[in-house]
Scaffold this motif. Sequence first.
Motif, short mmCIF file in Angstrom:
data_model
loop_
_atom_site.label_atom_id
_atom_site.label_comp_id
_atom_site.label_asym_id
_atom_site.label_seq_id
_atom_site.Cartn_x
_atom_site.Cartn_y
_atom_site.Cartn_z
N ARG A 80 78.53 47.62 61.57
CA ARG A 80 79.07 47.65 60.21
C ARG A 80 79.80 46.34 59.95
N MET A 81 79.39 45.66 58.90
CA MET A 81 79.89 44.33 58.60
C MET A 81 80.62 44.34 57.27
N TYR A 82 81.86 43.92 57.28
CA TYR A 82 82.69 43.90 56.09
C TYR A 82 83.15 42.47 55.82
N SER A 83 83.64 42.25 54.60
CA SER A 83 84.18 40.94 54.22
C SER A 83 83.25 39.82 54.65
N LEU A 84 82.00 39.98 54.31
CA LEU A 84 80.98 39.03 54.75
C LEU A 84 81.18 37.66 54.13
N LYS A 85 80.83 36.66 54.91
CA LYS A 85 80.97 35.26 54.50
C LYS A 85 79.60 34.60 54.57
N PRO A 86 79.40 33.51 53.85
CA PRO A 86 78.11 32.82 53.93
C PRO A 86 77.74 32.42 55.36
N GLU A 87 78.73 32.10 56.16
CA GLU A 87 78.44 31.71 57.54
C GLU A 87 78.01 32.88 58.41
N ASP A 88 78.05 34.08 57.90
CA ASP A 88 77.51 35.24 58.61
C ASP A 88 76.00 35.38 58.42
N SER A 89 75.43 34.57 57.57
CA SER A 89 74.00 34.65 57.29
C SER A 89 73.18 34.30 58.52
N GLY A 90 72.05 34.95 58.65
CA GLY A 90 71.14 34.68 59.75
C GLY A 90 70.28 35.88 60.05
N VAL A 91 69.45 35.73 61.06
CA VAL A 91 68.66 36.86 61.53
C VAL A 91 69.48 37.56 62.62
N TYR A 92 69.67 38.85 62.43
CA TYR A 92 70.44 39.64 63.37
C TYR A 92 69.49 40.41 64.27
N TYR A 93 69.78 40.34 65.56
CA TYR A 93 68.95 41.00 66.55
C TYR A 93 69.77 42.04 67.32
N CYS A 94 69.11 43.11 67.65
CA CYS A 94 69.68 44.12 68.53
C CYS A 94 68.98 44.01 69.87
N ALA A 95 69.72 44.19 70.94
CA ALA A 95 69.15 44.13 72.28
C ALA A 95 69.71 45.26 73.12
N ALA A 96 68.92 45.69 74.09
CA ALA A 96 69.32 46.83 74.92
C ALA A 96 69.07 46.52 76.39
N LEU A 97 69.95 47.06 77.22
CA LEU A 97 69.80 46.91 78.67
C LEU A 97 70.23 48.21 79.33
N LEU A 98 69.41 48.70 80.24
CA LEU A 98 69.79 49.86 81.04
C LEU A 98 70.98 49.45 81.90
N TYR A 99 72.16 50.01 81.61
CA TYR A 99 73.41 49.48 82.18
C TYR A 99 74.42 50.63 82.25
N PRO A 100 74.09 51.65 83.02
CA PRO A 100 74.98 52.81 83.07
C PRO A 100 76.32 52.48 83.70
N GLY A 101 77.37 52.93 83.08
CA GLY A 101 78.70 52.71 83.61
C GLY A 101 79.25 51.32 83.43
N GLY A 102 78.57 50.49 82.64
CA GLY A 102 79.03 49.13 82.46
C GLY A 102 80.38 49.06 81.76
N ARG A 103 81.23 48.18 82.22
CA ARG A 103 82.55 48.04 81.64
C ARG A 103 82.72 46.72 80.91
N THR A 104 81.64 45.93 80.87
CA THR A 104 81.65 44.65 80.14
C THR A 104 80.32 44.49 79.45
N CYS A 105 80.21 43.47 78.62
CA CYS A 105 78.92 43.14 78.02
C CYS A 105 78.01 42.57 79.10
N PRO A 106 76.81 43.06 79.21
CA PRO A 106 75.92 42.51 80.24
C PRO A 106 75.53 41.08 79.92
N PRO A 107 75.24 40.28 80.93
CA PRO A 107 74.88 38.87 80.68
C PRO A 107 73.50 38.69 80.09
N GLU A 108 72.63 39.66 80.31
CA GLU A 108 71.27 39.58 79.77
C GLU A 108 70.85 40.94 79.27
N TYR A 109 69.84 40.94 78.41
CA TYR A 109 69.31 42.18 77.87
C TYR A 109 67.82 42.27 78.13
#
Length: 122
Positions: A80-109
């Motif tokens: 959910r994106m609020y107060s959008l700015k022109p610099e927020d423009s771009g192609v947005y990608y979603c990525a997934a990684l099998l990462y059960p129990g992860g406590r940080t963002c994984p380095p790769e997807y």
Amino acid sequence: QVVESGGGLVQTGGSLTLSCVVSEATFDYYAIGWFRQAPGKEREGVSCINDDGSITNYTDSVNGRFTVTRDNVESTAYLRMYSLKPEDSGVYYCAALLYPGGRTCPPEYQFWGQGTQVTVSS
């Protein structure tokens, strides 16, 4: 398979919600990341959420304006994106990684969507 949707054209200050459907039976074991790429720029990480939704992370430029959530019953993540700015423009990608129990963002997807365009007009 990862499929994003919800992009579009919005004015500065507006809002958009992106959705990411992951066709995996074990969606609730996957970490989800959101990335974006503006023309002529490198892809950057925007946000991530761990498998049970208890941990989220945001890049500084969107912190306080974007919210990442997930619905493990629907195998869908949201940005959910609020107060959008022109610099927020771009192609947005979603990525997934099998990462059960992860406590940080994984380095790769492992799996990536095709992207959805977000354009914020000034």
